[in-house]
Design an enzyme around this catalytic site. Structure first.
Site, PDB file in Angstrom:
ATOM      1  N   GLY A  52       0.846  -1.188   0.000  1.00 17.89           N
ATOM      2  CA  GLY A  52       0.000   0.000   0.000  1.00 17.89           C
ATOM      3  C   GLY A  52       0.876   1.231   0.000  1.00 17.89           C
ATOM      4  CB  THR A  53       1.343   3.857  -2.130  1.00 22.58           C
ATOM      5  OG1 THR A  53       0.043   3.877  -2.754  1.00 22.58           O
ATOM      6  CG2 THR A  53       2.176   2.808  -2.836  1.00 22.58           C
ATOM      7  CB  THR A  54       0.145   8.141  -0.913  1.00 16.95           C
ATOM      8  OG1 THR A  54       1.183   7.852  -1.852  1.00 16.95           O
ATOM      9  CG2 THR A  54       0.378   9.507  -0.309  1.00 16.95           C
ATOM     10  CE  LYS A  85      -3.357   1.861  -0.747  1.00 19.70           C
ATOM     11  NZ  LYS A  85      -2.446   2.721  -1.530  1.00 19.70           N
ATOM     12  CB  ALA A 227       3.524   3.154  -5.891  1.00 20.45           C
TER      13      ALA A 227
END
Length: 280
Positions: A52-54, A85, A227
């Site tokens: 997972g990213t931001t 997320k 991403a």
């Protein structure tokens, strides 16, 4: 550990033995293999897993807003387009995850149990700072996995009932905790998101403006970080935005999120380089 309701119908002895108010301590004592940190990993090599990213957060006078994009990547491949997320930790706090997705989600579930267990045993909720410290301990216990490329670096935010304000906490991979003032970002697109937050943040934002700000920051991050997934109008995939005030936790509906996204998108068509701060 499974309860055995056959025969006498009584719970196993560990459930009836007085102990710590920490659910993690309970597991460590009675069934340690269930803790993520005790799992055996290959001696060499990095496990390829979705990441997972931001995640971004911003405070406003009445609370705090936490938001995350929906993309999970595995190397140069998009592993999932609509991953969630951002999760409630309890009534007055939430966690946004960045890093190895599977471990991060599991850590959040364990954190939720930790807070619920403490409240049931002690009869009161942990302070917001106490919750932040518990999460720090959980991240630190994952250091062995992080050294093999399975890192989890969340963002924690909530309403401080004692101080009557929203607060934001960021972490590093070793569990080091820092309180952020005003705004924060973590994950691969955090550098670009933080630039947008810095440009547009004000101390007197309304709840609606703070929600627009975090979505704008994710939009900017998606422009420069592959991403990070930007809002997907065709598939109707929008960022998850959570608002926490003295009334508790609230997730914006899809209609509310899409309205913010469409307003930003329309401004982007007029100003491709991004909106002026005055338009927030």
């Amino acid at each position: 550990m499974e309860a055995n309701f056959s025969g006498t119908g009584r719970l196993p002895a560990p459930f009836l033995t007085p102990g710590s108010s920490s659910f993690m301590d309970f597991l460590a004592q009675h069934q340690p293999e269930m803790l993520p940190r005790n799992r055996q990993l290959p001696a060499q090599g990095v496990i390829e897993a979705p990441h997972g990213t931001t995640i971004v957060a911003a405070s406003f006078p009445g609370g705090v807003v936490l938001a995350g994009d929906r993309r999970a990547t595995m190397g140069n491949v998009i592993a999932q387009r609509d991953i969630e997320k951002v999760f409630p930790a309890d009534e007055y706090s939430a966690v946004g995850i960045a890093g190895t997705a599977g471990l991060a989600v599991e850590m959040v579930k364990l954190f939720q149990l930790e807070l619920e267990h403490f409240e049931k045993v002690e009869g009161v909720s942990l302070s917001l700072e106490g919750k932040a410290n518990r999460l720090s301990t959980m991240i630190r216990s994952n250091l062995g996995m992080a050294m093999q490329g399975l890192a989890v670096v969340p963002l924690f935010a909530g309403w401080d009932v004692d101080r009557q304000k929203g607060r934001i906490f960021s972490y590093d991979v070793t569990g080091g905790r820092s309180e952020e003032h005003g705004y924060a970002a973590t994950g691969s697109g955090s550098l670009f998101a933080r630039g947008a937050l810095k440009k547009l943040f004000r101390d007197d934002l309304t709840e609606g403006q703070a929600a627009t700000l975090v979505v704008q920051a994710l939009y900017d991050a998606a422009d420069d970080d592959s991403a990070t997934g930007g809002p997907d109008l065709a598939r109707r995939i929008y960022p998850i935005v959570i608002v926490i005030t003295d009334e508790g936790f609230r997730r914006l509906t899809e209609a509310e999120s899409s309205e913010i996204v469409r307003a930003i998108h329309e401004r982007r068509l007029e100003e491709p380089d991004g909106p002026r701060a005055a338009l927030l």
